[in-house]
Design a protein around this motif. Structure first.
Motif, mmCIF file in Angstrom:
data_model
loop_
_atom_site.group_PDB
_atom_site.id
_atom_site.type_symbol
_atom_site.label_atom_id
_atom_site.label_comp_id
_atom_site.label_asym_id
_atom_site.label_seq_id
_atom_site.Cartn_x
_atom_site.Cartn_y
_atom_site.Cartn_z
ATOM 1 N N GLN A 100 15.933 -28.506 31.196
ATOM 2 C CA GLN A 100 17.151 -29.176 30.735
ATOM 3 C C GLN A 100 18.384 -28.311 30.961
ATOM 4 O O GLN A 100 19.445 -28.804 31.349
ATOM 5 N N GLU A 101 18.251 -27.009 30.737
ATOM 6 C CA GLU A 101 19.367 -26.095 30.964
ATOM 7 C C GLU A 101 19.743 -26.076 32.441
ATOM 8 O O GLU A 101 20.928 -26.101 32.800
ATOM 9 N N LEU A 102 18.747 -26.029 33.305
ATOM 10 C CA LEU A 102 19.026 -26.024 34.738
ATOM 11 C C LEU A 102 19.651 -27.340 35.178
ATOM 12 O O LEU A 102 20.613 -27.348 35.956
ATOM 13 N N ALA A 103 19.121 -28.451 34.673
ATOM 14 C CA ALA A 103 19.633 -29.761 35.072
ATOM 15 C C ALA A 103 21.065 -29.988 34.601
ATOM 16 O O ALA A 103 21.812 -30.756 35.212
ATOM 17 N N ALA A 104 21.435 -29.302 33.522
ATOM 18 C CA ALA A 104 22.784 -29.479 32.981
ATOM 19 C C ALA A 104 23.853 -28.840 33.853
ATOM 20 O O ALA A 104 25.046 -28.999 33.596
ATOM 21 N N GLY A 105 23.448 -28.090 34.857
ATOM 22 C CA GLY A 105 24.399 -27.507 35.786
ATOM 23 C C GLY A 105 25.039 -26.222 35.319
ATOM 24 O O GLY A 105 26.048 -25.783 35.882
ATOM 25 N N ARG A 106 24.458 -25.579 34.319
ATOM 26 C CA ARG A 106 25.018 -24.312 33.855
ATOM 27 C C ARG A 106 24.851 -23.243 34.924
ATOM 28 O O ARG A 106 23.927 -23.297 35.741
ATOM 29 N N THR A 107 25.729 -22.267 34.919
ATOM 30 C CA THR A 107 25.728 -21.258 35.972
ATOM 31 C C THR A 107 25.397 -19.853 35.479
ATOM 32 O O THR A 107 25.242 -18.945 36.292
ATOM 33 N N ASP A 108 25.290 -19.664 34.171
ATOM 34 C CA ASP A 108 24.983 -18.340 33.631
ATOM 35 C C ASP A 108 23.479 -18.234 33.396
ATOM 36 O O ASP A 108 22.971 -18.556 32.321
ATOM 37 N N LEU A 109 22.770 -17.780 34.420
ATOM 38 C CA LEU A 109 21.315 -17.709 34.333
ATOM 39 C C LEU A 109 20.866 -16.783 33.217
ATOM 40 O O LEU A 109 19.903 -17.057 32.504
ATOM 41 N N SER A 110 21.574 -15.678 33.045
ATOM 42 C CA SER A 110 21.208 -14.720 32.008
ATOM 43 C C SER A 110 21.274 -15.356 30.621
ATOM 44 O O SER A 110 20.387 -15.162 29.788
ATOM 45 N N ALA A 111 22.333 -16.127 30.358
ATOM 46 C CA ALA A 111 22.498 -16.759 29.054
ATOM 47 C C ALA A 111 21.485 -17.871 28.819
ATOM 48 O O ALA A 111 21.154 -18.191 27.675
ATOM 49 N N MET A 112 20.990 -18.468 29.892
ATOM 50 C CA MET A 112 20.015 -19.555 29.764
ATOM 51 C C MET A 112 18.630 -19.050 29.391
ATOM 52 O O MET A 112 17.804 -19.797 28.873
ATOM 53 N N ALA A 113 18.344 -17.786 29.673
ATOM 54 C CA ALA A 113 17.007 -17.244 29.439
ATOM 55 C C ALA A 113 16.780 -16.983 27.952
ATOM 56 O O ALA A 113 17.578 -16.317 27.301
ATOM 57 N N THR A 114 15.697 -17.500 27.420
ATOM 58 C CA THR A 114 15.370 -17.340 26.005
ATOM 59 C C THR A 114 13.936 -16.838 25.855
ATOM 60 O O THR A 114 13.072 -17.101 26.704
ATOM 61 N N PRO A 115 13.632 -16.120 24.769
ATOM 62 C CA PRO A 115 12.273 -15.611 24.563
ATOM 63 C C PRO A 115 11.264 -16.744 24.393
ATOM 64 O O PRO A 115 11.570 -17.787 23.816
ATOM 65 N N THR A 116 10.055 -16.536 24.888
ATOM 66 C CA THR A 116 8.986 -17.532 24.761
ATOM 67 C C THR A 116 8.132 -17.308 23.528
ATOM 68 O O THR A 116 7.361 -18.187 23.148
ATOM 69 N N GLY A 117 8.228 -16.120 22.934
ATOM 70 C CA GLY A 117 7.348 -15.778 21.820
ATOM 71 C C GLY A 117 6.110 -15.016 22.252
ATOM 72 O O GLY A 117 5.316 -14.589 21.407
ATOM 73 N N SER A 118 5.935 -14.843 23.570
ATOM 74 C CA SER A 118 4.802 -14.082 24.093
ATOM 75 C C SER A 118 5.260 -12.715 24.591
ATOM 76 O O SER A 118 6.395 -12.566 25.044
ATOM 77 N N TRP A 119 4.368 -11.751 24.508
ATOM 78 C CA TRP A 119 4.604 -10.421 25.042
ATOM 79 C C TRP A 119 3.482 -10.091 26.011
ATOM 80 O O TRP A 119 2.363 -10.580 25.867
ATOM 81 N N ARG A 120 3.801 -9.264 27.001
ATOM 82 C CA ARG A 120 2.772 -8.773 27.916
ATOM 83 C C ARG A 120 2.881 -7.254 27.977
ATOM 84 O O ARG A 120 3.986 -6.710 28.014
ATOM 85 N N PHE A 121 1.725 -6.628 27.986
ATOM 86 C CA PHE A 121 1.671 -5.171 28.047
ATOM 87 C C PHE A 121 0.838 -4.755 29.252
ATOM 88 O O PHE A 121 -0.190 -5.367 29.555
ATOM 89 N N VAL A 122 1.314 -3.710 29.900
ATOM 90 C CA VAL A 122 0.611 -3.188 31.059
ATOM 91 C C VAL A 122 -0.652 -2.470 30.600
ATOM 92 O O VAL A 122 -0.641 -1.731 29.624
ATOM 93 N N VAL A 123 -1.731 -2.724 31.298
ATOM 94 C CA VAL A 123 -2.955 -1.949 31.117
ATOM 95 C C VAL A 123 -3.033 -1.007 32.313
ATOM 96 O O VAL A 123 -2.912 -1.445 33.461
ATOM 97 N N GLN A 124 -3.205 0.277 32.043
ATOM 98 C CA GLN A 124 -3.204 1.229 33.140
ATOM 99 C C GLN A 124 -4.319 2.236 32.995
ATOM 100 O O GLN A 124 -4.772 2.544 31.894
ATOM 101 N N VAL A 125 -4.771 2.735 34.142
ATOM 102 C CA VAL A 125 -5.717 3.844 34.212
ATOM 103 C C VAL A 125 -4.950 5.001 34.831
ATOM 104 O O VAL A 125 -4.547 4.932 35.986
ATOM 105 N N GLY A 126 -4.713 6.040 34.052
ATOM 106 C CA GLY A 126 -3.787 7.074 34.491
ATOM 107 C C GLY A 126 -2.412 6.458 34.626
ATOM 108 O O GLY A 126 -1.912 5.810 33.713
ATOM 109 N N GLU A 127 -1.791 6.620 35.786
ATOM 110 C CA GLU A 127 -0.487 6.007 36.045
ATOM 111 C C GLU A 127 -0.623 4.724 36.859
ATOM 112 O O GLU A 127 0.386 4.124 37.239
ATOM 113 N N ARG A 128 -1.838 4.283 37.117
ATOM 114 C CA ARG A 128 -2.062 3.111 37.978
ATOM 115 C C ARG A 128 -2.194 1.845 37.132
ATOM 116 O O ARG A 128 -3.067 1.745 36.279
ATOM 117 N N PRO A 129 -1.336 0.846 37.382
ATOM 118 C CA PRO A 129 -1.467 -0.424 36.660
ATOM 119 C C PRO A 129 -2.682 -1.199 37.150
ATOM 120 O O PRO A 129 -2.864 -1.364 38.359
#
Length: 244
Positions: A100-129
């Motif tokens: 809906q935000e995209l269809a409304a023709g807004r131009t501030d992509l940063s302001a349109m972005a909102t949190p989803t409520g999910s988080w993701r964390f990197v799993v790594q072995v040493g420094e390798r993801p």
């Protein structure tokens, strides 16, 4: 990039992708301070859930699948012994942009972005993801819900090294689900402007909808929001039409 091998459950990498960068002069007051405190609390609880989830995952694999081949692993490890060395790295809050935000023709992509409520964390072995763990809150409790996404973890690591500041606080992950596109927002330390790196999923999805070839990958640099908005709108519209 959206068809990942993942396992549903019963790290220095993307340092502090958890919060979008605030201007140096910004001093949170009132509700703003409370909102930042809540997000930090959520981040801490999500991190603990990711650590618990990884521990449970390791224990299961070690106990029941000692001879399992790497093809059966949701994480990119060679065997159970290597899996035992895995740990949780840095995390990031997932954001999205609504159709809906995209269809409304807004131009501030940063302001349109909102949190989803999910988080993701990197799993790594040493420094390798070797993958990502997704954490969500259900019935008041944060819990790990899936593992996978080694390719995405590697992409984000490469982009962080090219575009991230010292603690990665100038980066924000955005997934536009209806366009099947992942973006990494990069806020410039020089002019404070947000620009974007397109991850492989976005390049695959948007090239046929007007995105310039080579735009926004780790080698080509960043793209401005106007270069992304029309391809995103077209992709979202066509994908939604297919579902009707």
């Amino acid at each position: 990039m959206f068809k990942k091998k993942a396992l549903v459950l019963p790290g220095a990498l993307l340092c502090a992708l958890t919060l979008a960068a605030l201007p140096a002069s910004a001093v949170p007051v009132g509700g703003e301070r409370g909102n930042i405190a809540q997000r930090q609390s959520d981040r801490n609880q999500a991190l603990m859930a990711a650590q618990r989830g990884l521990g449970e995952y390791q224990q299961r694999k070690q106990q029941y699948y000692a001879g399992l081949s790497p093809n059966h692993m949701a994480l990119e490890v060679s065997d159970v012994q290597e899996l035992s060395q895995a740990r949780i790295g840095a995390g990031f809050e997932m954001h999205t942009v609504s159709p809906q935000e995209l269809a409304a023709g807004r131009t501030d992509l940063s302001a349109m972005a909102t949190p989803t409520g999910s988080w993701r964390f990197v799993v790594q072995v040493g420094e390798r993801p070797v993958g990502l763990v997704t954490v969500q809150k259900a019935e008041g409790r944060w819990q790990a819900v899936s593992f996978g996404g080694a390719g995405l973890a590697r992409e984000l690591d490469a982009l962080r090294q090219v575009h991230g500041n010292a603690d990665g606080s100038n980066l924000r992950f955005i997934r536009v689900y209806q366009a099947q596109s992942d973006l990494l927002e990069v806020v410039s330390g020089k002019d404070g402007k947000a620009r974007y790196a397109t991850l492989q999923s976005a390049r695959d999805a948007l090239l046929r909808h007007g995105l310039a070839a080579g735009s926004g990958d780790a080698n080509a640099g960043l793209v401005e929001a106007p270069q992304l908005l029309d391809p995103l709108r077209t992709a979202v519209s066509k994908n939604l039409d297919m579902l009707r």
